[in-house]
Structures are given as structure tokens and as C-alpha cells.
Design a protein around this motif. Structure first.
Motif, PDB file in Angstrom:
ATOM      1  N   ILE A  59       8.065 -19.596-108.619  1.00 32.50           N
ATOM      2  CA  ILE A  59       7.062 -20.426-108.416  1.00 32.50           C
ATOM      3  C   ILE A  59       6.951 -21.115-110.074  1.00 32.50           C
ATOM      4  CG2 ILE A  59       3.983 -20.682-107.533  1.00 32.50           C
ATOM      5  CD1 ILE A  59       5.229 -18.115-105.885  1.00 32.50           C
ATOM      6  N   PRO A  60       6.939 -22.634-109.816  1.00 32.49           N
ATOM      7  CA  PRO A  60       6.189 -22.925-111.542  1.00 32.49           C
ATOM      8  C   PRO A  60       4.900 -23.520-111.334  1.00 32.49           C
ATOM      9  CG  PRO A  60       7.718 -24.855-109.323  1.00 32.49           C
ATOM     10  CD  PRO A  60       7.467 -23.346-109.615  1.00 32.49           C
ATOM     11  N   LEU A  61       4.545 -23.218-112.376  1.00 30.57           N
ATOM     12  CA  LEU A  61       3.128 -23.664-112.901  1.00 30.57           C
ATOM     13  C   LEU A  61       2.551 -25.034-112.574  1.00 30.57           C
ATOM     14  CD1 LEU A  61       1.600 -21.987-115.767  1.00 30.57           C
ATOM     15  CD2 LEU A  61       1.510 -21.279-113.678  1.00 30.57           C
ATOM     16  N   SER A  62       3.554 -25.594-112.750  1.00 29.41           N
ATOM     17  CA  SER A  62       3.009 -27.308-112.172  1.00 29.41           C
ATOM     18  C   SER A  62       2.941 -27.633-110.889  1.00 29.41           C
ATOM     19  CB  SER A  62       4.676 -28.405-112.300  1.00 29.41           C
ATOM     20  OG  SER A  62       5.878 -27.637-111.985  1.00 29.41           O
ATOM     21  N   GLU A  63       3.701 -26.533-109.581  1.00 29.60           N
ATOM     22  CA  GLU A  63       3.048 -26.744-108.215  1.00 29.60           C
ATOM     23  C   GLU A  63       2.353 -26.431-108.481  1.00 29.60           C
ATOM     24  OE1 GLU A  63       5.193 -24.750-104.096  1.00 29.60           O
ATOM     25  OE2 GLU A  63       5.989 -24.730-106.134  1.00 29.60           O
ATOM     26  N   ILE A  64       1.597 -25.479-109.122  1.00 35.40           N
ATOM     27  CA  ILE A  64       0.270 -24.349-108.338  1.00 35.40           C
ATOM     28  C   ILE A  64      -0.861 -25.451-109.245  1.00 35.40           C
ATOM     29  CG2 ILE A  64      -1.817 -22.620-109.115  1.00 35.40           C
ATOM     30  CD1 ILE A  64       0.944 -21.101-109.523  1.00 35.40           C
ATOM     31  N   ILE A  65      -1.119 -26.215-110.128  1.00 38.55           N
ATOM     32  CA  ILE A  65      -1.883 -27.189-111.148  1.00 38.55           C
ATOM     33  C   ILE A  65      -2.326 -28.360-110.699  1.00 38.55           C
ATOM     34  CG2 ILE A  65      -2.048 -28.598-112.820  1.00 38.55           C
ATOM     35  CD1 ILE A  65      -1.333 -26.379-114.432  1.00 38.55           C
ATOM     36  N   ARG A  66      -0.996 -28.913-109.418  1.00 40.83           N
ATOM     37  CA  ARG A  66      -0.640 -29.933-108.948  1.00 40.83           C
ATOM     38  C   ARG A  66      -1.298 -29.857-107.253  1.00 40.83           C
ATOM     39  NH1 ARG A  66       4.533 -30.779-110.749  1.00 40.83           N
ATOM     40  NH2 ARG A  66       4.889 -32.893-112.345  1.00 40.83           N
ATOM     41  N   LEU A  67      -1.241 -29.069-107.147  1.00 41.60           N
ATOM     42  CA  LEU A  67      -2.111 -28.683-105.841  1.00 41.60           C
ATOM     43  C   LEU A  67      -3.693 -28.314-106.360  1.00 41.60           C
ATOM     44  CD1 LEU A  67      -2.029 -27.189-102.435  1.00 41.60           C
ATOM     45  CD2 LEU A  67      -1.768 -25.424-103.543  1.00 41.60           C
ATOM     46  N   ILE A  68      -3.954 -26.842-107.027  1.00 45.52           N
ATOM     47  CA  ILE A  68      -5.416 -27.000-106.654  1.00 45.52           C
ATOM     48  C   ILE A  68      -6.041 -28.579-107.505  1.00 45.52           C
ATOM     49  CG2 ILE A  68      -7.433 -25.375-108.251  1.00 45.52           C
ATOM     50  CD1 ILE A  68      -5.402 -23.739-105.750  1.00 45.52           C
ATOM     51  N   ASP A  69      -5.372 -28.588-108.975  1.00 41.58           N
ATOM     52  CA  ASP A  69      -5.925 -29.899-109.859  1.00 41.58           C
ATOM     53  C   ASP A  69      -5.768 -31.394-109.488  1.00 41.58           C
ATOM     54  OD1 ASP A  69      -7.898 -27.994-110.573  1.00 41.58           O
ATOM     55  OD2 ASP A  69      -6.458 -27.253-112.544  1.00 41.58           O
ATOM     56  N   GLY A  70      -4.502 -31.468-108.898  1.00 41.25           N
ATOM     57  CA  GLY A  70      -3.967 -32.928-108.882  1.00 41.25           C
ATOM     58  C   GLY A  70      -3.632 -33.451-109.643  1.00 41.25           C
ATOM     59  N   PRO A  71      -2.807 -34.318-110.698  1.00 39.44           N
ATOM     60  CA  PRO A  71      -2.257 -34.636-111.745  1.00 39.44           C
ATOM     61  C   PRO A  71      -2.653 -33.660-112.469  1.00 39.44           C
ATOM     62  CG  PRO A  71      -3.417 -36.414-110.912  1.00 39.44           C
ATOM     63  CD  PRO A  71      -3.870 -35.486-110.338  1.00 39.44           C
ATOM     64  N   LEU A  72      -1.429 -33.501-113.613  1.00 39.89           N
ATOM     65  CA  LEU A  72      -1.106 -32.741-114.676  1.00 39.89           C
ATOM     66  C   LEU A  72      -2.159 -33.141-115.498  1.00 39.89           C
ATOM     67  CD1 LEU A  72       2.634 -31.003-114.143  1.00 39.89           C
ATOM     68  CD2 LEU A  72       0.962 -30.360-112.987  1.00 39.89           C
ATOM     69  N   ALA A  73      -1.849 -34.251-116.031  1.00 41.19           N
ATOM     70  CA  ALA A  73      -3.030 -34.772-117.499  1.00 41.19           C
ATOM     71  C   ALA A  73      -4.192 -35.581-116.783  1.00 41.19           C
ATOM     72  CB  ALA A  73      -1.545 -36.024-117.931  1.00 41.19           C
ATOM     73  N   PRO A  74      -5.001 -35.069-118.061  1.00 39.81           N
ATOM     74  CA  PRO A  74      -6.706 -35.807-117.125  1.00 39.81           C
ATOM     75  C   PRO A  74      -6.402 -37.358-117.762  1.00 39.81           C
ATOM     76  CG  PRO A  74      -6.562 -35.052-119.598  1.00 39.81           C
ATOM     77  CD  PRO A  74      -5.128 -34.617-118.690  1.00 39.81           C
ATOM     78  N   PHE A  75      -5.827 -38.030-117.845  1.00 43.16           N
ATOM     79  CA  PHE A  75      -5.810 -39.253-117.994  1.00 43.16           C
ATOM     80  C   PHE A  75      -5.192 -40.048-117.052  1.00 43.16           C
ATOM     81  CE2 PHE A  75      -2.334 -37.812-120.203  1.00 43.16           C
ATOM     82  CZ  PHE A  75      -2.628 -37.473-121.348  1.00 43.16           C
ATOM     83  N   GLY A  76      -4.494 -39.764-115.302  1.00 42.25           N
ATOM     84  CA  GLY A  76      -4.067 -39.937-115.059  1.00 42.25           C
ATOM     85  C   GLY A  76      -2.595 -40.016-114.468  1.00 42.25           C
ATOM     86  N   ASP A  77      -2.139 -40.098-113.527  1.00 39.63           N
ATOM     87  CA  ASP A  77      -0.453 -39.521-112.985  1.00 39.63           C
ATOM     88  C   ASP A  77      -0.451 -40.668-114.090  1.00 39.63           C
ATOM     89  OD1 ASP A  77      -0.071 -41.803-111.324  1.00 39.63           O
ATOM     90  OD2 ASP A  77      -0.305 -40.859-109.706  1.00 39.63           O
ATOM     91  N   ALA A 106       4.118 -32.004-117.867  1.00 43.38           N
ATOM     92  CA  ALA A 106       5.051 -31.702-117.330  1.00 43.38           C
ATOM     93  C   ALA A 106       6.548 -31.269-117.399  1.00 43.38           C
ATOM     94  CB  ALA A 106       5.527 -32.869-116.539  1.00 43.38           C
ATOM     95  N   ARG A 107       7.548 -30.910-118.488  1.00 44.45           N
ATOM     96  CA  ARG A 107       8.510 -30.811-118.996  1.00 44.45           C
ATOM     97  C   ARG A 107       7.781 -29.272-118.591  1.00 44.45           C
ATOM     98  NH1 ARG A 107       9.961 -35.102-121.241  1.00 44.45           N
ATOM     99  NH2 ARG A 107       8.975 -34.103-123.233  1.00 44.45           N
ATOM    100  N   ILE A 108       6.747 -28.739-119.659  1.00 42.58           N
ATOM    101  CA  ILE A 108       6.833 -27.378-120.147  1.00 42.58           C
ATOM    102  C   ILE A 108       6.349 -26.975-118.555  1.00 42.58           C
ATOM    103  CG2 ILE A 108       4.736 -25.957-121.243  1.00 42.58           C
ATOM    104  CD1 ILE A 108       5.357 -27.871-123.744  1.00 42.58           C
ATOM    105  N   LEU A 109       5.508 -27.020-118.309  1.00 45.81           N
ATOM    106  CA  LEU A 109       4.992 -26.527-116.848  1.00 45.81           C
ATOM    107  C   LEU A 109       6.248 -27.203-115.599  1.00 45.81           C
ATOM    108  CD1 LEU A 109       1.088 -28.413-116.305  1.00 45.81           C
ATOM    109  CD2 LEU A 109       1.747 -26.229-117.210  1.00 45.81           C
TER     110      LEU A 109
END
Length: 157
Positions: A59-77, A106-109
Motif C-alpha cells: 500500500i503506497p502512501l500516494s494511494e491513501i493521500i489521493r483517496l483522502i485528499d485528492g491530488p498530491l500537490a497543493p497547486f493542482g494535479d 509523487a515518486r517519493i509517495l
């Protein structure tokens, strides 16, 4: 907590809330979202609660963050940033930097899993040390090759 106790079965919401110092109602909302996304499953009964459906290492962190918060960056996808780069030429360089930041995050997450966050289980630690040592070696090489040019170059007799 669900990752740390993955092989111990379901954990009651109140136990997770207590250990993680979260309000139960807030936690229930998050767990419901994770359940709907099929990341966790609920178990009914006296020994019921929630548990991960997959191994924490899957389970990568990116999957959880995208599910809960949407795009990974605060300035858009990424797509929004690419569109801005095409439309707003005077600010293209800025949007390119923001896209690079988003891609790096995204690479890190994407490469960090729940298992990586468990205390005592950090397979990335060795690779991080290796990268740091490699970076320091490269910096020494770069500074050694630049130093003669900065100081005045090698002396010729």
C-alpha cells in the motif's frame, strides 16, 4: 496502527482512536472511506474492528493521500499544470517547477509504503544512506574539478 498490527487481526475503532489520539467519529469517517476504496475491511462481532485488506508493503502512501485528499500537490494535479504551461507562456517556467515538485513528491509517495512507516521496519534507510554517500562523493568530485578554475587554474611552469 493498522499496519503495525496487520497480522493480529481486526482492531476496534476505539483502540485505534485511543492509540493514535484521534477523535473516534473522525477516525470512523476515514475508515469508511478506506473501506469503500477496499483498502480496509470491517469485521463484525466481539472481536471485530478494522484491518488492512493487503499487506502494508503493498500500500503506497500516494494511494491513501489521493483517496483522502485528492491530488498530491497543493497547486493542482499534473494535467492542470501541463495545461497552464501551454496556456500561460509568461509563467511557463514557474508551472514547470511546480510540476517538477509534484512529480518528485509523487515518486517519493509512490515508492513509500505503509510498511516503511512502521518503526523497526525501514528498508529505505540503507538506500537513503547509499544515496547520501553517493551525493557527497559527487559533490567532492565536482568541487575538486571546479576549484582550479575558480582559484586561477593549474599552474604551468
Amino acid at each position: 496502527m493498522l499496519a503495525r498490527h496487520h497480522h493480529q487481526g481486526a482492531i476496534k475503532v476505539r483502540n485505534v482512536a485511543y492509540e493514535e489520539a484521534l477523535p473516534e467519529k473522525f477516525l470512523e469517517l476515514i475508515l469508511l472511506e478506506l473501506k469503500n476504496a477496499r483498502m480496509v475491511e470491517s469485521v463484525r462481532g466481539a472481536k471485530g474492528g478494522y484491518q488492512l485488506r493487503r499487506d502494508p508493503a503493498e500500500i503506497p502512501l500516494s494511494e491513501i493521500i489521493r483517496l483522502i485528499d485528492g491530488p498530491l500537490a497543493p497547486f493542482g494535479d499534473a494535467e492542470q499544470l501541463r495545461e497552464l504551461m501551454d496556456r500561460d507562456l509568461p509563467h511557463r517556467a514557474l508551472y514547470k517547477v511546480l510540476l517538477d515538485v509534484r512529480d518528485a513528491a509523487a515518486r517519493i509517495l509512490d515508492s513509500t509504503t505503509l510498511a516503511d512507516l512502521i518503526v523497526g521496519h525501514n528498508p529505505r534507510a540503507n538506500s537513503s544512506k547509499r544515496l547520501k554517500n553517493q551525493k557527497e562523493t559527487n559533490q567532492k568530485k565536482d568541487s575538486a574539478s571546479l576549484l582550479p578554475m575558480v582559484v586561477g587554474g593549474p599552474k604551468s611552469d
